[in-house]
Design an enzyme around this catalytic site. Structure first.
Site, PDB file in Angstrom:
ATOM      1  CD1 TRP A 154      12.106   0.812  -0.125  1.00 33.63           C
ATOM      2  CD2 TRP A 154      10.983   2.646   0.522  1.00 33.63           C
ATOM      3  NE1 TRP A 154      10.767   0.608  -0.385  1.00 33.63           N
ATOM      4  CE2 TRP A 154      10.053   1.721   0.004  1.00 33.63           C
ATOM      5  CE3 TRP A 154      10.493   3.870   0.983  1.00 33.63           C
ATOM      6  CZ2 TRP A 154       8.680   1.965  -0.062  1.00 33.63           C
ATOM      7  CZ3 TRP A 154       9.128   4.121   0.928  1.00 33.63           C
ATOM      8  CH2 TRP A 154       8.242   3.172   0.407  1.00 33.63           C
ATOM      9  CE  LYS A 178      19.903  -5.536   0.713  1.00 29.64           C
ATOM     10  NZ  LYS A 178      19.652  -4.235   0.043  1.00 29.64           N
ATOM     11  N   PRO A 179      21.646  -1.999   3.269  1.00 29.60           N
ATOM     12  CG  PRO A 179      22.486   0.108   2.677  1.00 29.60           C
ATOM     13  CD  PRO A 179      22.916  -1.309   2.969  1.00 29.60           C
ATOM     14  CB  ALA A 180      16.346  -0.069   0.962  1.00 34.50           C
ATOM     15  N   GLY A 231      10.933  -5.494   6.057  1.00 32.96           N
ATOM     16  CA  GLY A 231      10.592  -5.345   4.647  1.00 32.96           C
ATOM     17  C   GLY A 231       9.298  -6.068   4.339  1.00 32.96           C
ATOM     18  CD  GLU A 253       8.355  -3.962  11.307  1.00 34.09           C
ATOM     19  OE1 GLU A 253       7.277  -4.205  10.705  1.00 34.09           O
ATOM     20  OE2 GLU A 253       8.987  -2.908  11.196  1.00 34.09           O
ATOM     21  CG  LEU A 254       7.829  -9.971   7.826  1.00 34.34           C
ATOM     22  CD1 LEU A 254       7.391 -11.392   7.583  1.00 34.34           C
ATOM     23  CD2 LEU A 254       9.063  -9.641   6.994  1.00 34.34           C
ATOM     24  CB  CYS A 287       4.999  -1.852   8.054  1.00 33.19           C
ATOM     25  SG  CYS A 287       6.164  -1.390   9.309  1.00 33.19           S
ATOM     26  CD  GLU A 386       2.106  -3.017   4.251  1.00 32.57           C
ATOM     27  OE1 GLU A 386       2.764  -3.902   3.684  1.00 32.57           O
ATOM     28  OE2 GLU A 386       2.445  -2.515   5.340  1.00 32.57           O
TER      29      GLU A 386
HETATM   30  P1  ADP Z   1       9.927  -3.115  -0.616  1.00 25.85           P
HETATM   31  O1  ADP Z   1       8.989  -3.751  -1.590  1.00 25.85           O
HETATM   32  O2  ADP Z   1       9.258  -2.222   0.345  1.00 25.85           O
HETATM   33  O3  ADP Z   1      11.124  -2.486  -1.230  1.00 25.85           O
HETATM   34  P2  ADP Z   1      11.444  -5.426   0.070  1.00 25.85           P
HETATM   35  O4  ADP Z   1      11.086  -6.508   1.017  1.00 25.85           O
HETATM   36  O5  ADP Z   1      11.561  -5.773  -1.363  1.00 25.85           O
HETATM   37  O6  ADP Z   1      10.402  -4.269   0.319  1.00 25.85           O
HETATM   38  O7  ADP Z   1      12.816  -4.743   0.505  1.00 25.85           O
HETATM   39  C1  ADP Z   1      13.294  -4.667   1.827  1.00 25.85           C
HETATM   40  C2  ADP Z   1      14.754  -5.008   1.852  1.00 25.85           C
HETATM   41  O8  ADP Z   1      14.901  -6.361   1.401  1.00 25.85           O
HETATM   42  C3  ADP Z   1      15.617  -4.163   0.917  1.00 25.85           C
HETATM   43  O9  ADP Z   1      16.869  -3.931   1.542  1.00 25.85           O
HETATM   44  C4  ADP Z   1      15.785  -5.062  -0.284  1.00 25.85           C
HETATM   45  O10 ADP Z   1      16.950  -4.786  -1.014  1.00 25.85           O
HETATM   46  C5  ADP Z   1      15.882  -6.412   0.385  1.00 25.85           C
HETATM   47  N1  ADP Z   1      15.610  -7.576  -0.495  1.00 25.85           N
HETATM   48  C6  ADP Z   1      14.772  -7.640  -1.549  1.00 25.85           C
HETATM   49  N2  ADP Z   1      14.799  -8.862  -2.090  1.00 25.85           N
HETATM   50  C7  ADP Z   1      15.683  -9.616  -1.371  1.00 25.85           C
HETATM   51  C8  ADP Z   1      16.159 -10.967  -1.427  1.00 25.85           C
HETATM   52  N3  ADP Z   1      15.739 -11.817  -2.348  1.00 25.85           N
HETATM   53  N4  ADP Z   1      17.050 -11.363  -0.493  1.00 25.85           N
HETATM   54  C9  ADP Z   1      17.484 -10.524   0.457  1.00 25.85           C
HETATM   55  N5  ADP Z   1      17.085  -9.234   0.557  1.00 25.85           N
HETATM   56  C10 ADP Z   1      16.188  -8.782  -0.334  1.00 25.85           C
END
Ligand code: ADP
Length: 482
Positions: A154, A178-180, A231, A253-254, A287, A386
């Site tokens: 997001w 698949k966006p946030a 993410g 990219e973490l 990040c 972080e």
């Molecule tokens: P944040 O904590 O910053 O929201 P996330 O890693 O949870 O970071 O989210 C980044 C993306 O990963 C979002 O699009 C979220 O919907 C997605 N996401 C979260 N959990 C999962 C999962 N188990 N499998 C696939 N995608 C996921």
């Protein structure tokens, strides 16, 4: 100025059609005031498989289009983004709260990845190599990986998509995003632009819904050949494990935990400016935000005075106000983490130089004051994790080696910053830092021309530069006897 409906209810884009009208909806919240601004359908495995099928069917013709034609499509999407910069920027600020000026900047940044990759599309070269004997000819081909599934965060609702969609489409891959769940509206607007410029059906697709369900479906369907993700490290590690079953290609990219080092010969004014923009951009929710600042003891007082003064001037509020520099925190979960880091530091002896407090307007609207913490020590949470918020802890150092050791003492390796006017010191420091991206007197290193990405637990593969298209290509070697 572009007008935005108060309630934006949108659909999913699959195979050139807008679908999901009859489905259960997921609300989208404006984090400035907690109001619902719209909704998107809650899709599941069935629709995700439909999107995969659409992308798979479109792959053959898209990958065979001449690169120049794919390039023209990308360029057109970039142009339409710039033409509609205000519209897109306002959607971004509405759904994630970042200051409008930053949103406008993000539109340009996001479009630049399409433009850059529009050029890269034309330069996917193979090779020929002398054979092992007179009758052998070796040809090396670069071919698109196939269907790419992107999962995006997001904090940069447009750029994290184009940074993936650009190289994927340039390489000849087809794409599903698949966006946030917090920021689908920006993503949907990008799909509308793709539709407007006539990108063929199925080449780009978008699904919204439960992240784990959609992610699992990507992983189980053998037609998806690559997963690209930005993410959290926790989800990134989960995706690596899931991708093992079908050995899918993966780019990640973490998280980061960026140090910012200010050496004794730094230009202090420049370092303060850099620390402000690196730390407080997007309310500290990137990040690559400087998460911890180390300052040489000789200039510590001077740096801290100037920095604290500048932080005290930052204006917090509604991202739509042109002079606001720090918007809301994305949600209560993010707010709680920031607060936990600050409380832990205070319990362990840190002192607040400015800020230090949050403001919970309601359960969906939280702010945190731009904060500087002094007297911090390496055992504090904030020096190890972080924070993703507008809090800057500052620690003193005596020796260069000590600062480098602190900087590298983390499982993360995304971005590090340092300030020095000395070429000799700077060269040694840049070589010693265990990071994928290093900013030397530069707090804003991200650009489409350069390979962005981390080492250690911060990720796999790069986005941008000539390296950015490589993860979307397979290498095929043909050996011919003549
Ligand atoms: P944040 O904590 O910053 O929201 P996330 O890693 O949870 O970071 O989210 C980044 C993306 O990963 C979002 O699009 C979220 O919907 C997605 N996401 C979260 N959990 C999962 C999962 N188990 N499998 C696939 N995608 C996921």
């Amino acid at each position: 100025m572009a007008k935005i409906d108060t309630v934006l209810s949108k659909l999913n884009y699959i195979n050139g059609e807008w679908i999901g009208n009859e489905r259960e909806r997921m609300d989208i919240i404006n984090p400035f005031n907690g109001e619902t601004i719209g909704s998107v359908p809650k899709m599941g495995p069935h629709e995700t498989d439909m999107a995969i099928e659409a992308a798979y069917s479109a792959f053959s013709s898209w990958s065979q289009l001449p690169a120049q034609e794919r390039s023209r499509y990308l360029k057109k999407v970039a142009d339409i983004m710039i033409e509609n910069k205000e519209e897109l920027a306002r959607i971004m600020t509405l759904e994630m709260g970042k200051p409008i000026r930053e949103s406008r900047g993000e539109v340009e940044y996001a479009a630049s990845f399409l433009e850059w990759n529009a050029e890269e599309a034309k330069r996917v070269y193979g090779r020929t190599v002398p054979g092992r004997d007179a009758s052998q000819r070796i040809t090396i081909l670069k071919q698109p990986v196939g269907v790419v599934a992107a999962i995006t965060p997001w904090n940069f609702p447009a750029a994290m998509i184009t940074r993936k969609m650009g190289p994927a489409l340039a390489a000849g891959c087809t794409f599903i995003v698949k966006p946030a769940e917090q920021t689908p509206l920006t993503a949907i607007k990008l799909m509308e632009y793709c539709e407007q410029v006539g990108i063929p059906n199925g080449v780009v697709n978008l699904v919204t819904g439960n992240p784990a369900e959609i992610g699992n479906t990507f992983m189980k369907n053998p037609k998806v050949r690559k997963i690209t993700f930005t993410g959290s490290s926790a989800v990134g590690k989960h995706l690596i494990r899931q991708s093992a079953d079908q050995i899918k290609k993966i780019s990640l990219e973490l998280g980061g935990h960026a140090p910012l080092l200010v050496f004794e010969d730094a230009d202090i004014e420049k370092a303060v400016r850099g620390a402000i923009s690196s730390k407080f951009r997007n309310a500290g929710q990137t990040c690559i935000c400087a998460n911890r600042i180390y300052v040489h003891e000789k200039i510590y007082a001077q740096f801290v005075n100037a920095f604290v003064h500048a932080v005290g001037q930052l204006k917090v509020g509604n991202g739509f106000d042109e002079d606001v520099q720090v918007g809301p925190i994305i949600n209560k979960y993010g707010y709680d983490k920031i607060n936990r880091h600050v409380q832990d530091a205070l319990n362990k002896g840190a002192k607040v130089a400015v800020g230090g407090k949050g403001n919970i307007v309601n359960e969906h609207a939280c702010f945190y004051q731009p904060t500087v913490l002094m007297n911090v020590t390496p055992d504090m949470l904030i020096m190890n994790e972080e924070t993703f918020g507008p809090v800057a802890p500052i620690q003193k150092f005596k020796q260069d080696e000590e600062a480098i050791q602190y900087a590298n003492d983390t499982p993360y390796g995304l971005t590090a910053y340092f300030y020095t006017e000395s070429v000799t010191r700077g060269t040694k420091v840049m070589e010693a830092l265990e990071y994928g991206i290093v900013g030397w007197n530069d707090a804003l290193p991200s650009t489409a021309q350069a390979p962005f990405g981390g080492i250690k637990e911060s990720g796999i593969a790069r986005e941008g530069g000539s390296e950015g298209i490589e993860p979307y290509l397979e290498t095929k070697y043909v050996s011919m006897e003549v």
